[in-house]
Structure formats: structure tokens, C-alpha cells
Design an enzyme around this catalytic site. Sequence first.
Site, PDB file in Angstrom:
ATOM      1  N   ASN A   1       0.770  -1.128  -0.094  1.00  0.00           N
ATOM      2  CA  ASN A   1      -0.032  -0.059  -0.113  1.00  0.00           C
ATOM      3  C   ASN A   1       0.834   1.343  -0.101  1.00  0.00           C
ATOM      4  OD1 ASN A   1       0.875  -0.137   2.633  1.00  0.00           O
ATOM      5  ND2 ASN A   1      -0.899  -0.222   3.446  1.00  0.00           N
TER       6      ASN A   1
ATOM      7  N   LEU B   1       3.705   7.245  -3.775  1.00  0.00           N
ATOM      8  CA  LEU B   1       3.672   8.815  -3.349  1.00  0.00           C
ATOM      9  C   LEU B   1       2.522   9.601  -4.447  1.00  0.00           C
ATOM     10  CD1 LEU B   1       7.004  10.799  -4.011  1.00  0.00           C
ATOM     11  CD2 LEU B   1       5.132  11.140  -5.585  1.00  0.00           C
TER      12      LEU B   1
ATOM     13  N   HIS C   1       3.002   5.753  12.043  1.00  0.00           N
ATOM     14  CA  HIS C   1       1.800   4.921  12.382  1.00  0.00           C
ATOM     15  C   HIS C   1       2.172   3.372  12.854  1.00  0.00           C
ATOM     16  CE1 HIS C   1       0.708   4.817   7.999  1.00  0.00           C
ATOM     17  NE2 HIS C   1       1.450   3.709   8.012  1.00  0.00           N
TER      18      HIS C   1
ATOM     19  N   PRO D   1      -3.522   8.444   4.847  1.00  0.00           N
ATOM     20  CA  PRO D   1      -3.883   7.984   3.548  1.00  0.00           C
ATOM     21  C   PRO D   1      -5.046   7.382   3.273  1.00  0.00           C
ATOM     22  CG  PRO D   1      -2.040   6.557   4.558  1.00  0.00           C
ATOM     23  CD  PRO D   1      -2.756   7.607   5.773  1.00  0.00           C
TER      24      PRO D   1
ATOM     25  N   SER E   1      -7.410   4.592   0.437  1.00  0.00           N
ATOM     26  CA  SER E   1      -7.164   3.641  -0.584  1.00  0.00           C
ATOM     27  C   SER E   1      -6.819   4.301  -1.761  1.00  0.00           C
ATOM     28  CB  SER E   1      -8.051   2.529  -0.471  1.00  0.00           C
ATOM     29  OG  SER E   1      -9.352   3.150  -0.816  1.00  0.00           O
TER      30      SER E   1
ATOM     31  N   HIS F   1      -5.241   5.298  11.195  1.00  0.00           N
ATOM     32  CA  HIS F   1      -4.114   5.515  10.261  1.00  0.00           C
ATOM     33  C   HIS F   1      -4.325   5.286   8.884  1.00  0.00           C
ATOM     34  CE1 HIS F   1      -3.903   1.071   9.199  1.00  0.00           C
ATOM     35  NE2 HIS F   1      -2.738   1.274   8.712  1.00  0.00           N
TER      36      HIS F   1
ATOM     37  N   ALA G   1      -7.343   3.854   5.695  1.00  0.00           N
ATOM     38  CA  ALA G   1      -8.920   2.901   5.343  1.00  0.00           C
ATOM     39  C   ALA G   1      -8.997   1.653   6.069  1.00  0.00           C
ATOM     40  CB  ALA G   1      -8.865   2.893   3.985  1.00  0.00           C
TER      41      ALA G   1
END
EC number: 6.5.1.-
Length: 472
Positions: free
Chosen positions: A201, A204, A322, A371, A373, A395, A397
Amino acid sequence: MDLVEESPYRFRIDRRAPMRVPGMVFASRALLPEAGADRSLEQVANVATLPGIVGASYAMPDVHWGYGFPIGGVAATDVADGGVVSPGGVGFDISCGVRLLAADLDRADLPRIREALMDGLDPAVPRGMGRGAVWRLADRAELDAVLRGGSRYAVERGHGVTRDLARCEDGGAVDDADPAQVSDRAVQRGQGQVGSLGSGNHFLEVQAVDEVYDEPAAAAFGLRSGQVTVMIHCGSRGLGHQVCTDHVRAMEPTMAGHGIEVPDRQLACAPVDSPQGRAYLGAMAAAANYARANRQLLTEAARRVFHRVAGARLDLVYDISHNLAKIETHEVDGVPRRLCVHRKGATRALPPGHADLPDDLRPVGQPVLIPGSMGTASYVLTGVAGAPAFASTCHGAGRTRSRGQAGRAVRGQDLRRDLEARGVAVRGASWRGLAEEMPTAYKDVSAVVESAQGAGLCRLVARLVPLGVVKG
DNA sequence: ATGTAC
């Protein structure tokens, strides 16, 4: 697993032997893991048996099954009361985390330069299993400097500016790193990967600020509506993975001697105040610094591309892990205690006024970077006063389907076409890797952050939407 | 997450 609904967004797992504390799940009813499909709530109960645990074994709204501890789990143990540290409570990707950069560009500037930016980033961002890195380290001595100095060392060597460090958790490096506790094999794996995304996962992403919920907080973070941002999500690569493997193995045979029994082998642990506990924490800190240097070098790679292609600057908003355990002081029943706070797939979220924040962020609270997905929104949040779970929130999805299930459900080529049709440029590392990250294999990140806010863990600041993704 | 099993 019996859940008692205490209030909206808050479910309790009652304590029963051998649990030492209750479990506490922060989620809407809709986000609760499906019994049968996911055993993460059993893991929440298992974690509650650990020696020295205080408060509760917590689960964030993005909780899902992980190695021993659930991903999206928080557990704090009292150092002076035999509290343990467990590598499974940190995860294999030590100090995996997120960094957000703000460009001096508006999303209206993007259509004409987006393809050039993406074509510049594509070869500039090493990624995928194994494969390449921005930085070639001369020898073990230089790797040790990275393990001790993290982003601070990268900046000393010219990869960044001093201001970057003020916007990093821990000023860019964790204290008390002990490179001597990092095995030769971990060093070997890490030598050629500083400045690389990895896979899974990790990404950038070029994004735009799509909505601001809290103007003063966004302004303090250096964000405004319509601004272009860059988000980097990566970790400590093979080095962190090897550190976790090595120290789980080292702890296993010592547990009986410490009088520790756990319901799952994957909860291997040792007292913080023991040779094995100290060894792991020293190695973990070293791996954490490796992850921070990694994000700093990828920042520089992105800066070079943005400067060359668009004459644009990228300022660091914040860098936060995280996956980490930290020794922190928190009040428990009105008494300050030194705790080992494990956050695995959970983000520290310091409230306004906290001493560890830089002066310009202290009135607002710590930026929390979430962040989504692939192809969905990401969020910027901030910590709030009086939150439960030792200043922690979600942290990301959170997976609902395994990599294997996702990889079989969709073709990477089709997924890329869908994303491009929705205005998201894609530069992947492998078709298979792309398919495994299909958004429908994840929970809805918007529902996750709404639950986190509803549970009183944090406050929403801004929503970011993707314009282009460089995928690990 | 990961030289996706030493």
C-alpha cells in the site's frame, strides 16, 4: 465476540480472564469488523492479557487482522509495573508512516503540467519489491549514521533543509537508537534501500486540497483550499522487517523465564525493563530512523522533479509514523506514569498545547495524516484535548479483503484505466501490485475518519483528493 | 509490510 455499545462510536469488550483490562473499539456500527471474516476483535481481547497493560486494549475504526496485534490497535503498558514491549504491537514495517508536502501550485495549474510531473516522478521514485534506491550507502558506518540520525542525518548530508526537521515527529530522529542490536542480515537488506517506496500500500501521490473543514488549523499547517500537495507513504523496508523477525525470535525463548504467558505465540514480548526489551527498543528506534531517512530522501527526489518541471517548491507539512512503540508519560487515574505506548496502524495525535509540538503548531495540535486507499481521498486531522487511547487515532482506510482476494478480483490494467478515466494518473510498479490495492478491498476512509472524530479521537482539518499516484 | 517459506 460480545460487544457492549457504550455510546455511538464506542464499543466495549468486557474483561474476562485472562484479560487484565477491557477492550475498547472506536467505530460506527457499520465499520465494526465482520465476525467470521476477520478475527481482529479476538486479537483486541488477546492484547488485553499483556503484562502491565493499562486502560484498555484499543481498536481504531480502521481495525483489521494483523500479526498478533490487530492493525489499528493501541496498547500502553506501565514500565514500572512489569509492562512489556511486543514487536507484534509495532508491526513488521517499523515506523511506516506518512509525510505531506505542500506545493506552491494551485490545482488549476496541474492540467498542463501533470503528465510531465508524473513522467518525471516515475523514474525518480524507486519502488517495487527489492529494486533500487535514491541513496547508495558507502558502508556499514554510513548506514549506522542513518540508523542513529534518521532525517537529521539526511539533512546534514544536504538532502533537505533545516526547516524540514521542525516538521518531523521527534525532530526527524528517535533517540536511543542502538545500531548494535540490528543484525548483519538486517543491515544487508537495508544497505541498498534508503530512498525507496517499497510495495503493497505504499505510494507517492500528487493531490489537491479539496475541502477545508478547519481554516485556522489548515492555515497553521500551511494548507489552503485548491493547493497541490504530495503525500509519501512508506516505511523501513527489508531492514525493519528483519529487525522484527530477529527480535520476535530472540524474545520467544525468554518469555517463560519472565513469567509471561500469552494466548497467541505472535504476542511474543518482554518487559520493557529487561535485556530483550531494551534490545528490541534500541533496534526498533534504529529501524524507525531508517524509515524517516527514507521519507526524507524521497522528499528530495520529489522536490527535484517539481523544481525542474514546474519551478515549484515543496514545503513539509508534517511527517508522522503509524507503526511504533514510544515511551511516553500519560496520566492514568490522575497519576503521571511512564508508559510504553504501542501504536500499530494507529497515529499519534498530540492535542493543542502539547510540549512536543513545534511553537507554530502548538496552538492547533499535531497534524495527523491519513492516506486513503488508491484513487480515494486522504485526510488531514489534528489531535484534540481529553481524547481516550493515549493521544492516538486511526491510520488509514483499513483492509476488508486480503491481497490475494483483491488480486484475483480485478486486473491491474482495468483498474488503471478506471483510475485514469476518473482523472487520476497512474505510474505503477507491477500490474499485480496495482490490482491488490483496489479500493473496494478497503473500508471507506471518509467513514473511518468520521468515526474517529465522532469517537473524540481527533478533529477533521482537510480532505485531499488524488491527481496522480506513483504506486509501489 | 516482506528477497510473500531457511
